[in-house]
Every structure is written in C-alpha cells, then in structure tokens.
Design a protein around this motif. Structure first.
Motif, mmCIF file in Angstrom:
data_model
loop_
_atom_site.group_PDB
_atom_site.id
_atom_site.type_symbol
_atom_site.label_atom_id
_atom_site.label_comp_id
_atom_site.label_asym_id
_atom_site.label_seq_id
_atom_site.Cartn_x
_atom_site.Cartn_y
_atom_site.Cartn_z
ATOM 1 N N UNK A 132 0.873 -1.172 0.000
ATOM 2 C CA UNK A 132 0.000 0.000 0.000
ATOM 3 C C UNK A 132 0.906 1.217 0.000
ATOM 4 N N UNK A 133 0.602 2.184 -0.849
ATOM 5 C CA UNK A 133 1.356 3.428 -0.877
ATOM 6 C C UNK A 133 0.935 4.247 0.340
ATOM 7 N N UNK A 134 1.911 4.727 1.120
ATOM 8 C CA UNK A 134 1.607 5.440 2.360
ATOM 9 C C UNK A 134 1.994 6.918 2.325
ATOM 10 N N UNK A 135 2.704 7.361 1.295
ATOM 11 C CA UNK A 135 3.110 8.759 1.187
ATOM 12 C C UNK A 135 2.845 9.258 -0.228
ATOM 13 N N UNK A 136 2.685 10.562 -0.349
ATOM 14 C CA UNK A 136 2.596 11.186 -1.660
ATOM 15 C C UNK A 136 1.202 11.154 -2.269
ATOM 16 N N UNK A 137 1.156 11.492 -3.541
ATOM 17 C CA UNK A 137 -0.078 11.643 -4.295
ATOM 18 C C UNK A 137 -0.912 10.365 -4.337
ATOM 19 N N UNK A 138 -0.267 9.206 -4.247
ATOM 20 C CA UNK A 138 -0.979 7.948 -4.399
ATOM 21 C C UNK A 138 -1.226 7.229 -3.073
ATOM 22 N N UNK A 139 -1.115 7.938 -1.957
ATOM 23 C CA UNK A 139 -1.312 7.331 -0.629
ATOM 24 C C UNK A 139 -2.670 6.641 -0.563
ATOM 25 N N UNK A 140 -2.662 5.413 -0.025
ATOM 26 C CA UNK A 140 -3.884 4.641 0.138
ATOM 27 C C UNK A 140 -4.159 3.654 -0.980
ATOM 28 N N UNK A 141 -3.411 3.732 -2.068
ATOM 29 C CA UNK A 141 -3.630 2.828 -3.198
ATOM 30 C C UNK A 141 -2.836 1.553 -2.979
ATOM 31 N N UNK A 142 -3.484 0.416 -3.225
ATOM 32 C CA UNK A 142 -2.834 -0.893 -3.094
ATOM 33 C C UNK A 142 -2.483 -1.445 -4.462
ATOM 34 N N UNK A 143 -1.357 -2.136 -4.519
ATOM 35 C CA UNK A 143 -0.909 -2.756 -5.756
ATOM 36 C C UNK A 143 0.295 -3.630 -5.475
ATOM 37 N N UNK A 144 1.114 -3.827 -6.487
ATOM 38 C CA UNK A 144 2.280 -4.691 -6.364
ATOM 39 C C UNK A 144 3.542 -3.855 -6.553
#
Length: 182
Positions: A132-144
C-alpha cells in the motif's frame, strides 16, 4: 450505495467512437489516455495530443442492472462486448474505489515519473509483493511493488489493464495477509 464499473471491449480501435456514444447517452466512462507527439493534418511540426494508451478498452460506470446495460449498449453502432468473469457468465465489475485509484494512476498530466501500460497477464508475470502506498499523491492505493534494474515500480491492475509507474520503495508498506496471525 457504491457504484461499480464495467469493462467494455471493442474492436478495431473504436474506443473513441464508443466513448462518444456513451457521452450522447449521458453515461460516465473512462478511456485511459496519454500524450504523444503526433503530426496533425498538414501541420509541419508534430504537436502533443491525447491518445488512448491501450486500444479497444472503455470503462463504464454502471447505472442499472446488467440486462439493462446490455440492452442500452446494443444501440451502439460499433461492435462491443462487456467483459465477463473467468469461469462464469457474470459481467465483470470493478468497485468504485479501485477504479478511482486506477484513474488517478492513469492521469496523463502526472509527468514526474515514467508510466507504462500493459495487459494483466504481463503484469501478473512480474514478481513483487502486495503493498500500500503510504506517502505522496498515491497514498492509500494498493498494488504490487516490483523491482527491475535496481529501480522500484508500482503496478496496479484493473479490468485486464495494468499501469506501472516508478515509485520509491520507502513510499510503500507491505500489505498484511488476511487470515494469518501476526
């Protein structure tokens, strides 16, 4: 009630015509686009124009039952089909949150990092861990999170299409695997 999205597959690079049809019907749709240098008409120099990143795919926000959506789409002059789940005859649906994340990652005006698009099978073949992205513009998005040539790439797959962009591994945290005790 959370909306969901459907994936329309069309043929012969007709995604823009399908988009025009959906717009005429007052429906919300999304075609992943990117900027390319292209010669337009008789102009001497190429200019930067938006073009589809992957041809033949259109995402449609669902507004009614499957049978009503199918009936509405039969009015389109362009041949198309709704993508279905593997193993059954149900139309594949994408939750609204997943689609909003995907749309954010596909934003053609986000130029700080290279972005690549590929089909889901190609993305699945790339090794990596769920994050999960935790910093920046994409925080909260899950992926690989995938490592290639000493660089890290974030991959998000939705409806058979994957977007891959450069991201710092420090911006990501591993997702907890459900069902396992910590």
């Amino acid at each position: 009630m959370e909306n969901s999205w459907l994936v329309i597959r069309t043929f012969n690079r007709k995604e823009m015509e399908v988009g025009s049809f959906l717009k005429e019907k007052g429906l919300t749709y999304f075609i992943p686009m990117t900027y390319k240098e292209k010669v337009v008409g008789n102009e001497p120099k190429p200019r930067r124009v938006l073009v589809p990143v992957i041809h033949n795919y259109v995402f449609l926000q669902k507004t009614s039952q499957d049978c009503d959506m199918r009936k509405l789409l039969t009015d389109c002059r362009v041949p198309l089909q709704l993508m279905k789940n593997k193993g059954d005859d149900h139309v594949s649906e994408i939750p609204d949150k997943e689609m909003m994340d995907f749309r954010l990652l596909c934003d053609p005006d986000y130029v700080k990092t290279p972005v690549e698009f590929m089909d889901a099978a190609e993305a699945e073949a790339k090794p990596g861990m769920e994050v999960e992205v935790v910093h920046g513009q994409f925080a909260g998005i899950r992926g690989k999170l995938h490592k290639s040539n000493q660089k890290y790439w974030f991959i998000k797959t939705v409806g058979g299409i994957s977007v891959m962009l450069r991201i710092s591994r420090w911006y990501c945290k591993p997702c907890k695997v459900e069902g396992l005790k910590s």
